[in-house]
Motif scaffolding. Structure first.
Motif, PDB file in Angstrom:
ATOM      1  N   ASN A 318       0.989  -1.343  -0.072  1.00  0.00           N
ATOM      2  CA  ASN A 318      -0.199   0.288   0.204  1.00  0.00           C
ATOM      3  C   ASN A 318       0.609   1.353   0.057  1.00  0.00           C
ATOM      4  O   ASN A 318       1.560   1.206   0.309  1.00  0.00           O
ATOM      5  N   TYR A 319       0.229   1.970  -0.159  1.00  0.00           N
ATOM      6  CA  TYR A 319       0.943   3.702  -0.248  1.00  0.00           C
ATOM      7  C   TYR A 319       0.875   4.829   0.359  1.00  0.00           C
ATOM      8  O   TYR A 319      -0.254   4.698   0.180  1.00  0.00           O
ATOM      9  N   TRP A 320       1.845   5.666   0.650  1.00  0.00           N
ATOM     10  CA  TRP A 320       0.963   6.558   1.696  1.00  0.00           C
ATOM     11  C   TRP A 320       0.329   7.420   0.325  1.00  0.00           C
ATOM     12  O   TRP A 320       1.090   8.717  -0.674  1.00  0.00           O
ATOM     13  N   ILE A 321      -1.139   8.803   0.033  1.00  0.00           N
ATOM     14  CA  ILE A 321      -1.175   9.724  -0.048  1.00  0.00           C
ATOM     15  C   ILE A 321      -0.611  10.733   1.660  1.00  0.00           C
ATOM     16  O   ILE A 321      -1.401  10.700   2.332  1.00  0.00           O
ATOM     17  N   SER A 322      -0.278  11.797   1.324  1.00  0.00           N
ATOM     18  CA  SER A 322       0.126  12.739   1.791  1.00  0.00           C
ATOM     19  C   SER A 322      -0.558  14.461   1.416  1.00  0.00           C
ATOM     20  O   SER A 322       0.126  14.467   0.485  1.00  0.00           O
ATOM     21  N   ILE A 323      -0.673  14.882   2.018  1.00  0.00           N
ATOM     22  CA  ILE A 323      -0.800  16.682   2.078  1.00  0.00           C
ATOM     23  C   ILE A 323      -0.778  17.629   2.815  1.00  0.00           C
ATOM     24  O   ILE A 323      -0.692  16.572   4.225  1.00  0.00           O
ATOM     25  N   GLY A 324       0.270  18.340   3.222  1.00  0.00           N
ATOM     26  CA  GLY A 324       0.480  19.248   3.391  1.00  0.00           C
ATOM     27  C   GLY A 324       0.710  21.039   3.192  1.00  0.00           C
ATOM     28  O   GLY A 324       0.317  21.149   2.381  1.00  0.00           O
ATOM     29  N   VAL A 325       0.897  21.321   4.271  1.00  0.00           N
ATOM     30  CA  VAL A 325       0.643  22.528   4.573  1.00  0.00           C
ATOM     31  C   VAL A 325       1.851  23.507   2.840  1.00  0.00           C
ATOM     32  O   VAL A 325       3.436  23.287   3.453  1.00  0.00           O
ATOM     33  N   ARG A 326       1.466  24.563   2.286  1.00  0.00           N
ATOM     34  CA  ARG A 326       2.780  25.724   1.264  1.00  0.00           C
ATOM     35  C   ARG A 326       1.859  26.484   1.593  1.00  0.00           C
ATOM     36  O   ARG A 326       0.615  27.183   2.286  1.00  0.00           O
ATOM     37  N   GLY A 327       2.693  27.983   1.636  1.00  0.00           N
ATOM     38  CA  GLY A 327       2.405  29.269   1.775  1.00  0.00           C
ATOM     39  C   GLY A 327       2.564  29.594   2.799  1.00  0.00           C
ATOM     40  O   GLY A 327       2.727  30.971   3.124  1.00  0.00           O
ATOM     41  N   ARG A 328       2.686  29.260   4.281  1.00  0.00           N
ATOM     42  CA  ARG A 328       2.306  28.916   5.601  1.00  0.00           C
ATOM     43  C   ARG A 328       3.515  28.338   5.943  1.00  0.00           C
ATOM     44  O   ARG A 328       3.955  27.565   5.893  1.00  0.00           O
ATOM     45  N   GLN A 329       4.407  28.573   7.736  1.00  0.00           N
ATOM     46  CA  GLN A 329       4.763  27.730   8.524  1.00  0.00           C
ATOM     47  C   GLN A 329       4.090  26.969   8.857  1.00  0.00           C
ATOM     48  O   GLN A 329       2.780  26.987   9.086  1.00  0.00           O
ATOM     49  N   TYR A 341      -4.221  -1.237  -2.465  1.00  0.00           N
ATOM     50  CA  TYR A 341      -4.279  -2.396  -3.933  1.00  0.00           C
ATOM     51  C   TYR A 341      -5.277  -3.059  -3.050  1.00  0.00           C
ATOM     52  O   TYR A 341      -4.713  -4.178  -1.814  1.00  0.00           O
ATOM     53  N   LYS A 342      -6.465  -3.542  -3.177  1.00  0.00           N
ATOM     54  CA  LYS A 342      -6.741  -4.428  -2.959  1.00  0.00           C
ATOM     55  C   LYS A 342      -6.504  -5.838  -2.738  1.00  0.00           C
ATOM     56  O   LYS A 342      -7.146  -7.048  -2.417  1.00  0.00           O
ATOM     57  N   THR A 343      -5.210  -6.628  -3.365  1.00  0.00           N
ATOM     58  CA  THR A 343      -4.909  -7.455  -3.272  1.00  0.00           C
ATOM     59  C   THR A 343      -3.554  -7.706  -2.057  1.00  0.00           C
ATOM     60  O   THR A 343      -2.897  -9.340  -2.219  1.00  0.00           O
ATOM     61  N   THR A 344      -4.236  -6.736  -1.417  1.00  0.00           N
ATOM     62  CA  THR A 344      -3.360  -7.226  -0.056  1.00  0.00           C
ATOM     63  C   THR A 344      -4.490  -6.511   0.849  1.00  0.00           C
ATOM     64  O   THR A 344      -5.106  -5.558   0.628  1.00  0.00           O
ATOM     65  N   SER A 345      -3.950  -6.290   2.330  1.00  0.00           N
ATOM     66  CA  SER A 345      -5.231  -6.457   3.257  1.00  0.00           C
ATOM     67  C   SER A 345      -4.357  -4.563   3.885  1.00  0.00           C
ATOM     68  O   SER A 345      -3.270  -3.665   3.625  1.00  0.00           O
TER      69      SER A 345
END
Length: 595
Positions: A318-329, A341-345
């Motif tokens: 499986n793979y991380w989806i990440s959302i982070g802050v831009r333009g500010r501290q 992926y449905k082929t794994t847990s």
């Protein structure tokens, strides 16, 4: 085969085999059949009955008060086809405050009163009252809706609005499935606390959001992955907290998926990335763009995108989806969920760390992304020349000791009577009748603090001739503090516009040659970078009174916006209950009807 294609096939076949003297009868039969098929697949009216109310919810596993619709947070997703009519009967159940809903990105052609902007297109809907929004969705794309009264968007009043192509028509790209992600930010203090602090002297800032949300779900003081972002955080336990459990994006291997992204953040600019997966950008603000590939993308408040991904990675991971802050501290931890992926847990956590958001002030990275966005070949191109150019200087100022944002030294304040009714019915005492400034002094140095930081309040409108071609130069400048200039995403109601270009420093004649009139993207929201400029062009072909403002909620609240009025005399059929406040209410009570 669809009904229309099947009918066309049989008509063609019959015409080939019928004798010539029967051709007229066959043609008539085929015409009738085509009409029947058209009627059967014609645009529909999609009717919704909504109640807006406060309710207890735990968006980030901490229970707070949110604004919901029909007991849902975020609000219900609307899906429609191009040409459909949306009807929403909205009842205000808040008890002590008004409410409106803005349909972000929907142009409201012929229905400017349905735009959902308090004091501009309509009056706030009073507690206990119902207002009917009825409008046509005329363009395919990824949109959303949100509150546009006070700071109700900060309280969670928002949801998704997806417009699909008519049945039987295809997008200019293929995909096997899709996901819809609505991105937002969340505070533990109420929007009322924030609103009061912004209006106080001395200024009181409640600080950065505690959490970023994906479809209204985030995690505060814990992490999907232990010790991510905060060494003191613990792994999340969602037992009893299902409202904040992340939505996984479950996929099959070797497929193409469309991910719709829309940002309804009140403050934060964001960066979106998926571990080990590149993204192909294909849509921006409901308009197709020339496809291009990125590892991550910046998305500002008010913007929407569609990206395609190919699930061609190891199907046992499986793979991380990440959302982070831009333009500010970045004082707000990233939001995380999984590409599963449905082929794994689903409990199989990725072995690699989540994608890291580019440094918050790496504007070179941000500008590089923005400069890759071009209209898809065959898209409408802008007129070569403009009829009128308005230059809007964005500054931070003081008025009687209060900190405000201003445009050309005027800090916008909302009038009690909606502009649409005031202008349509010739009410002169409802807003400032003098023309607001269309430029700023040539001696102004945008790179330094203003020598005079005082501004004035105002609510005049820019009156624009019907079908005229308007250029807007958005000019950023130094704020009150030394060497500080902030990101501002600007959103135009009632129109799309072409983004002709971005630049550094002060816009001048030497920058004219940098403008792109060949294949600029059509958007409804655009960013101005710190100490820079952005030029847009639009055709004023939609009569009405339209807001143009910074989409950062605190900035609009503090005066960062203007109003364009275009051919309001052409507007017919304004509902009387859209104007039942201020002087229009008095006129209505006196005459019993509106002219």
């Amino acid at each position: 085969m669809g009904k229309f294609k099947l009918g066309a096939f049989w008509c063609s076949l019959v015409k080939l085999i019928r004798p010539r003297n029967a051709l007229l009868m066959v043609t008539l039969w085929c015409t009738i059949m085509s009409i029947m098929v058209f009627v059967s697949t014609a645009a529909k009216t999609r009717h919704f009955e909504w109640e807006v109310e406060y309710m207890f919810w735990a968006p980030d596993c901490e229970e707070r008060v949110v604004l919901g619709i029909n007991g849902q947070f975020p609000g219900p997703t609307i899906r429609a086809y191009v040409g459909d009519t949306i009807q929403v009967d909205l009842t205000n159940k808040l008890g002590t405050e008004g409410v409106v809903i803005h349909w972000h990105g929907i142009r409201q052609l012929g229905t400017p009163w349905a735009d959902g902007t308090a004091s501009i297109s309509q009056c706030p809907i009073n507690p206990g009252e119902t207002f009917t929004y009825r409008f046509k969705v005329d363009k395919v794309g990824t949109y959303f809706y949100h509150g546009h009264y006070g700071m109700q968007r900060s309280s969670g009043l928002y949801g998704s609005l997806i417009v699909e192509k008519s049945e039987g028509e295809n997008e200019p790209f293929h995909y096997d499935g899709e996901f819809n992600l609505l991105l937002s930010d969340w505070w533990h203090q109420s929007a009322h606390d924030q609103e009061l602090g912004l209006s106080s002297n001395p200024f009181r800032w409640i600080g950065e959001p505690q959490t970023l949300l994906i479809n209204g779900r985030g995690q505060y003081n814990c992490s999907l992955k232990p010790n991510f972002g905060n060494s003191s955080s613990t792994k999340c336990n969602f037992k009893g907290h299902e409202q904040c459990a992340p939505e996984l994006l479950s996929v099959l291997p070797n497929k193409t998926y469309r991910i719709r992204l829309a940002s309804t953040t009140a403050l934060a600019s964001l960066n979106f990335a998926i571990g080990n997966h590149k993204m192909i950008v294909v849509e921006a603000d409901g308009n197709y763009v020339q496809p291009f590939t990125v590892d991550n993308l910046d998305i500002y408040s008010g913007e929407s995108y569609s990206v395609l991904i190919n699930t061609n990675q190891d199907p046992n991971q499986n793979y991380w989806i990440s959302i982070g802050v831009r333009g500010r501290q970045p004082r707000t931890p990233p939001a995380l969920t999984l590409l599963h992926y449905k082929t794994t847990s689903a409990s199989n956590f990725p072995t690699k760390p989540p994608p890291i958001t580019p440094t918050w002030n790496n504007y070179t990275h941000s500008k590089s992304f923005s400069n890759k966005i071009f209209a898809l070949m065959g898209s409408p191109t802008p007129p070569k020349n403009y009829n009128r150019r308005i230059i809007l200087l964005n500054t931070q100022n003081r008025i009687n000791g209060y900190i405000k944002w201003a445009i050309n030294n005027v800090s916008f304040v909302f009038p009690p009577t909606p502009y649409l009714g005031s202008i349509r019915f010739g009410l002169k005492r409802t807003f400032n009748q003098s023309n607001p400034p269309e430029n700023y002094p040539s001696s102004y140095d945008v790179m330094k603090q203003a020598p005079n930081q005082n501004a004035t309040f105002g609510n005049g409108v820019y009156k624009i001739k019907y079908k005229s071609i308007i250029d807007i130069v958005l000019q950023n400048a130094n704020a009150l503090a030394v060497n500080v200039s902030e990101i501002h995403p600007w959103h135009l109601h009632g129109h799309d516009f072409w983004v002709l270009g971005y630049g550094e420093g002060k816009f001048s004649e030497k920058d004219e040659g940098k403008l792109n009139v060949k294949n600029p993207p059509l958007r409804n929201t655009v960013v101005i970078f710190p100490f820079g400029w952005t030029v847009i062009r639009f055709v004023a072909d939609n009569p009405g009174a339209w807001a143009f403002h910074c989409h950062i909620e605190p900035h609009l609240h503090m005066g960062m916006g203007v109003v364009f009025a275009s051919s309001v005399e052409r507007v017919k059929g304004i509902p009387s209950n859209a104007l039942s406040c201020g002087l229009t209410a008095k006129m209505f009570l006196k005459k019993k009807t509106l002219p």
